[in-house]
Design a protein around this motif. Structure first.
Motif, PDB file in Angstrom:
ATOM      1  N   ALA A   1      47.243  41.777  50.235  1.00  0.00           N
ATOM      2  CA  ALA A   1      47.851  41.099  49.087  1.00  0.00           C
ATOM      3  C   ALA A   1      46.883  40.117  48.419  1.00  0.00           C
ATOM      4  CB  ALA A   1      49.121  40.356  49.512  1.00  0.00           C
ATOM      5  N   TYR A   2      45.875  39.651  49.173  1.00  0.00           N
ATOM      6  CA  TYR A   2      44.901  38.704  48.632  1.00  0.00           C
ATOM      7  C   TYR A   2      43.505  39.310  48.561  1.00  0.00           C
ATOM      8  CZ  TYR A   2      48.353  34.998  48.558  1.00  0.00           C
ATOM      9  OH  TYR A   2      49.454  34.236  48.256  1.00  0.00           O
ATOM     10  N   ALA A   3      43.436  40.647  48.468  1.00  0.00           N
ATOM     11  CA  ALA A   3      42.131  41.308  48.367  1.00  0.00           C
ATOM     12  C   ALA A   3      41.495  41.001  47.017  1.00  0.00           C
ATOM     13  CB  ALA A   3      42.290  42.814  48.541  1.00  0.00           C
ATOM     14  N   ASN A   4      40.158  40.916  47.011  1.00  0.00           N
ATOM     15  CA  ASN A   4      39.393  40.756  45.784  1.00  0.00           C
ATOM     16  C   ASN A   4      38.519  42.001  45.620  1.00  0.00           C
ATOM     17  OD1 ASN A   4      38.366  39.583  43.472  1.00  0.00           O
ATOM     18  ND2 ASN A   4      37.615  37.740  44.470  1.00  0.00           N
ATOM     19  N   MET A   5      37.643  42.010  44.614  1.00  0.00           N
ATOM     20  CA  MET A   5      36.819  43.196  44.365  1.00  0.00           C
ATOM     21  C   MET A   5      35.955  43.533  45.581  1.00  0.00           C
ATOM     22  SD  MET A   5      35.955  42.748  40.337  1.00  0.00           S
ATOM     23  CE  MET A   5      37.297  42.394  39.178  1.00  0.00           C
ATOM     24  N   ILE A   6      35.297  42.495  46.130  1.00  0.00           N
ATOM     25  CA  ILE A   6      34.523  42.683  47.357  1.00  0.00           C
ATOM     26  C   ILE A   6      35.011  41.657  48.357  1.00  0.00           C
ATOM     27  CG2 ILE A   6      32.211  42.649  48.395  1.00  0.00           C
ATOM     28  CD1 ILE A   6      31.096  43.163  45.554  1.00  0.00           C
ATOM     29  N   GLY A   7      35.684  42.105  49.419  1.00  0.00           N
ATOM     30  CA  GLY A   7      36.234  41.179  50.397  1.00  0.00           C
ATOM     31  C   GLY A   7      37.456  40.467  49.852  1.00  0.00           C
ATOM     32  N   PRO A   8      38.013  39.536  50.631  1.00  0.00           N
ATOM     33  CA  PRO A   8      39.226  38.831  50.192  1.00  0.00           C
ATOM     34  C   PRO A   8      38.924  37.732  49.181  1.00  0.00           C
ATOM     35  CG  PRO A   8      38.526  38.013  52.322  1.00  0.00           C
ATOM     36  CD  PRO A   8      37.589  39.148  51.978  1.00  0.00           C
TER      37      PRO A   8
ATOM     38  N   ARG B   1      42.038  44.376  37.267  1.00  0.00           N
ATOM     39  CA  ARG B   1      41.790  45.621  38.009  1.00  0.00           C
ATOM     40  C   ARG B   1      40.940  45.341  39.257  1.00  0.00           C
ATOM     41  NH1 ARG B   1      38.359  50.193  36.891  1.00  0.00           N
ATOM     42  NH2 ARG B   1      37.336  48.882  35.350  1.00  0.00           N
ATOM     43  N   ARG B   2      41.295  45.921  40.350  1.00  0.00           N
ATOM     44  CA  ARG B   2      40.587  45.790  41.628  1.00  0.00           C
ATOM     45  C   ARG B   2      40.569  44.358  42.167  1.00  0.00           C
ATOM     46  NH1 ARG B   2      35.259  47.238  41.964  1.00  0.00           N
ATOM     47  NH2 ARG B   2      34.831  46.739  39.792  1.00  0.00           N
ATOM     48  N   ALA B   3      41.488  43.512  41.669  1.00  0.00           N
ATOM     49  CA  ALA B   3      41.599  42.148  42.205  1.00  0.00           C
ATOM     50  C   ALA B   3      43.076  41.833  42.468  1.00  0.00           C
ATOM     51  CB  ALA B   3      40.982  41.140  41.248  1.00  0.00           C
ATOM     52  N   PRO B   4      43.644  42.461  43.514  1.00  0.00           N
ATOM     53  CA  PRO B   4      45.090  42.290  43.784  1.00  0.00           C
ATOM     54  C   PRO B   4      45.509  40.838  43.942  1.00  0.00           C
ATOM     55  CG  PRO B   4      44.157  44.038  45.181  1.00  0.00           C
ATOM     56  CD  PRO B   4      43.001  43.403  44.454  1.00  0.00           C
TER      57      PRO B   4
ATOM     58  N   ASP C   1      47.490  38.979  41.235  1.00  0.00           N
ATOM     59  CA  ASP C   1      48.945  39.165  41.136  1.00  0.00           C
ATOM     60  C   ASP C   1      49.723  38.173  41.997  1.00  0.00           C
ATOM     61  OD1 ASP C   1      48.553  41.342  39.442  1.00  0.00           O
ATOM     62  OD2 ASP C   1      48.361  42.725  41.139  1.00  0.00           O
ATOM     63  N   ARG C   2      49.054  37.490  42.874  1.00  0.00           N
ATOM     64  CA  ARG C   2      49.706  36.480  43.744  1.00  0.00           C
ATOM     65  C   ARG C   2      49.847  35.131  43.034  1.00  0.00           C
ATOM     66  NH1 ARG C   2      50.882  40.127  45.292  1.00  0.00           N
ATOM     67  NH2 ARG C   2      52.750  39.120  44.520  1.00  0.00           N
ATOM     68  N   TYR C   3      49.368  35.074  41.786  1.00  0.00           N
ATOM     69  CA  TYR C   3      49.550  33.858  40.979  1.00  0.00           C
ATOM     70  C   TYR C   3      50.157  34.242  39.638  1.00  0.00           C
ATOM     71  CZ  TYR C   3      46.723  31.495  44.450  1.00  0.00           C
ATOM     72  OH  TYR C   3      46.270  30.991  45.630  1.00  0.00           O
TER      73      TYR C   3
ATOM     74  N   ALA D   1      43.828  26.912  48.160  1.00  0.00           N
ATOM     75  CA  ALA D   1      43.633  28.256  47.605  1.00  0.00           C
ATOM     76  C   ALA D   1      43.717  28.226  46.083  1.00  0.00           C
ATOM     77  CB  ALA D   1      44.676  29.216  48.179  1.00  0.00           C
ATOM     78  N   LEU D   2      44.701  27.509  45.578  1.00  0.00           N
ATOM     79  CA  LEU D   2      44.930  27.445  44.140  1.00  0.00           C
ATOM     80  C   LEU D   2      43.700  26.901  43.403  1.00  0.00           C
ATOM     81  CD1 LEU D   2      48.355  26.458  42.800  1.00  0.00           C
ATOM     82  CD2 LEU D   2      46.332  25.621  41.625  1.00  0.00           C
ATOM     83  N   CYS D   3      42.972  25.987  44.059  1.00  0.00           N
ATOM     84  CA  CYS D   3      41.776  25.420  43.415  1.00  0.00           C
ATOM     85  C   CYS D   3      40.691  26.473  43.209  1.00  0.00           C
ATOM     86  CB  CYS D   3      41.246  24.244  44.239  1.00  0.00           C
ATOM     87  SG  CYS D   3      42.226  22.739  44.011  1.00  0.00           S
ATOM     88  N   ASP D   4      40.802  27.611  43.887  1.00  0.00           N
ATOM     89  CA  ASP D   4      39.844  28.706  43.683  1.00  0.00           C
ATOM     90  C   ASP D   4      40.425  29.796  42.783  1.00  0.00           C
ATOM     91  OD1 ASP D   4      37.310  29.912  44.128  1.00  0.00           O
ATOM     92  OD2 ASP D   4      38.173  31.237  45.655  1.00  0.00           O
ATOM     93  N   ALA D   5      41.590  29.567  42.209  1.00  0.00           N
ATOM     94  CA  ALA D   5      42.264  30.620  41.442  1.00  0.00           C
ATOM     95  C   ALA D   5      41.913  30.608  39.955  1.00  0.00           C
ATOM     96  CB  ALA D   5      43.780  30.510  41.626  1.00  0.00           C
ATOM     97  N   PHE D   6      41.078  29.661  39.540  1.00  0.00           N
ATOM     98  CA  PHE D   6      40.653  29.664  38.136  1.00  0.00           C
ATOM     99  C   PHE D   6      39.631  30.773  37.927  1.00  0.00           C
ATOM    100  CE2 PHE D   6      42.038  25.374  39.104  1.00  0.00           C
ATOM    101  CZ  PHE D   6      42.946  25.154  38.084  1.00  0.00           C
ATOM    102  N   MET D   7      39.802  31.536  36.878  1.00  0.00           N
ATOM    103  CA  MET D   7      38.894  32.646  36.608  1.00  0.00           C
ATOM    104  C   MET D   7      37.463  32.132  36.419  1.00  0.00           C
ATOM    105  SD  MET D   7      40.364  35.535  36.733  1.00  0.00           S
ATOM    106  CE  MET D   7      41.948  35.525  37.581  1.00  0.00           C
ATOM    107  N   PRO D   8      36.489  32.929  36.823  1.00  0.00           N
ATOM    108  CA  PRO D   8      35.088  32.505  36.668  1.00  0.00           C
ATOM    109  C   PRO D   8      34.813  32.154  35.200  1.00  0.00           C
ATOM    110  CG  PRO D   8      35.229  34.508  37.978  1.00  0.00           C
ATOM    111  CD  PRO D   8      36.604  34.256  37.445  1.00  0.00           C
TER     112      PRO D   8
END
Lengths: 276, 276
Positions: A33-40, A144-147, A150-152, A194-201
């Motif tokens: 549920a918290y997968a990213n493009m490469i790793g979690p 895409r490829r960043a599930p 969807d958790r936010y 976790a939320l502090c890392d949820a801002f898009m690059p």
């Protein structure tokens, strides 16, 4: 069904679930549920490290500062979390934290915990003076490829991801965005981490080009104590994120996280690697 | 007289001088020139930790991120610096660093080093658009019982220390200030590390009251590579420092350090404990 530690019913609780191996040693598991493009999603890893201190019986106080360095993408599956209590003072505690997979270091970090007490207090930074309420904004689409996205439930006031990724640069890299766990969940220090890392690059917002990126380090200062988090509940927070420099492979981004009551919950910064 | 490593002729070089004990183990010594009210100036300790990685034969690249946590004031005299190389990737390296005195932990930290190469680059934050030149401003006076302040030629454009410490609050905690090593010294990553801790505690500017304070953690992101530092030479840098929240015993402060050519050299943040 009861929400026990063994069968947490929120995906975030599964992402920070820890199996105790011994003093300062835990096993955590990456979650699809918290997968990213490469790793979690790095925020989930950071939150698991934070949780390892929160759950440690030696802990005093609450987190006031946390730095995590991402040394390598994690592989899907189990990883080991290790914490060392470096020093306990009268009201503060210094921890070193880290994560390994198959014996290799994948993350390092440090945390400062403190027992806070009431003092003279003043806000200095201010939240945006006017903004459209969460309920009146559309939810941003997933990535895409960043599930993990969807958790936010993310709703942009300004500075959303580009609709066309054609490399025409935006004027700036600043975003103002509502964020809430999906499903909604009472905010705590682990989920705030976790939320502090949820801002898009920031480079995506500024450059409108999908270059490879990866956060190498993130530091968060927690202004919120347990009472402020309880008052926030599971309502959306308002985040303002910006960059100061994109230069030769690295950019920084910093953000403030504001409560629904316009209190500063956390300020955070990170350094991000990019290619090309 | 030649400036050899054994007899450095600048006080800062003495403050970061390291005696090698073995791989990743060094002895440093606090210097009276960088003494603070209690223990040495934290910036000097931070710089000695940075220097221990810069001098390590295993090092690759230059610093891009550095976090140091001050677990306890140091006593005057010798302290031991220890570094662990946690992971080396193709272009990045992760270090853990720490300092002990009489076997007790006095500082912890982490550093990320990287080999940078030329990419798309853009400034985003901007330096103050107009400012009085260094040479046309008076030097700020020293601070009683803080000899380290005399090691920086500080010239305030705005937000200097109060002339009367009567607790009448200022409108904000922001300062814009020229800073230069005294005597002048070629800027390098070690001295830039120290300089990032040379901004006066924001609570003094805002509150105009001399309450006890202590930095608990500081994080710096380095945008400057060796070429940018060489171009800066020993000219003054321009710093802009601000706070976002003073709350229940802790405040944060963040700052940008600009070169004489208006390039961003570093961005830095710290969390500071205060009493009352």
């Amino acid at each position: 069904m009861m929400n026990t530690e063994e069968t947490p019913d929120h995906p975030f609780d599964r992402a920070i679930a820890l199996e105790a191996l011994g003093e300062g040693r835990w096993v955590a598991r990456t979650q699809a549920a918290y997968a990213n493009m490469i790793g979690p999603f790095g925020g989930a890893t950071a939150a698991a490290l934070m949780q390892s201190v929160l759950r440690d019986p030696r802990r005093i106080g609450i987190p006031v500062a946390f730095t995590v360095n991402f040394a390598s993408p994690l592989a899907d599956g189990a990883y080991e979390v290790g914490t060392s209590l470096m020093r306990t003072n009268r009201t503060t505690q210094h921890w070193s934290v880290g994560a390994t997979q198959s014996g290799a270091v994948v993350a390092t970090g440090t945390a400062v915990f403190a027992m806070r007490r009431q003092t003279w207090s003043r806000p200095e930074a201010q939240p945006p003076s006017s903004f459209v309420p969460f309920d009146r904004l559309p939810r941003a689409p997933g990535v895409r490829r960043a599930p993990w996205v969807d958790r936010y439930d993310m709703r942009y006031l300004t500075g959303g991801l580009p609709s066309v990724w054609d490399g025409t640069e935006a004027a700036d890299a600043t975003s103002c965005v509502w964020l809430r766990d999906d499903p909604p969940r009472q905010l705590d220090h682990a989920s705030l981490t976790a939320l502090c890392d949820a801002f898009m690059p920031r480079i995506y917002v500024r450059r409108r080009l999908a270059v490879p990126i990866g956060t190498v380090t993130m530091t968060t200062y927690f202004h919120a104590d347990d009472d402020m988090l309880a008052a926030q509940g599971d309502r959306p927070v308002l985040g303002v994120a910006r960059a100061s420099s994109f230069r030769n492979g690295y950019f920084d981004q910093s953000a403030e996280v504001w409560s629904a009551d316009r209190q500063l919950l956390a300020s955070t910064c990170q350094l991000v690697y990019y290619r090309e």
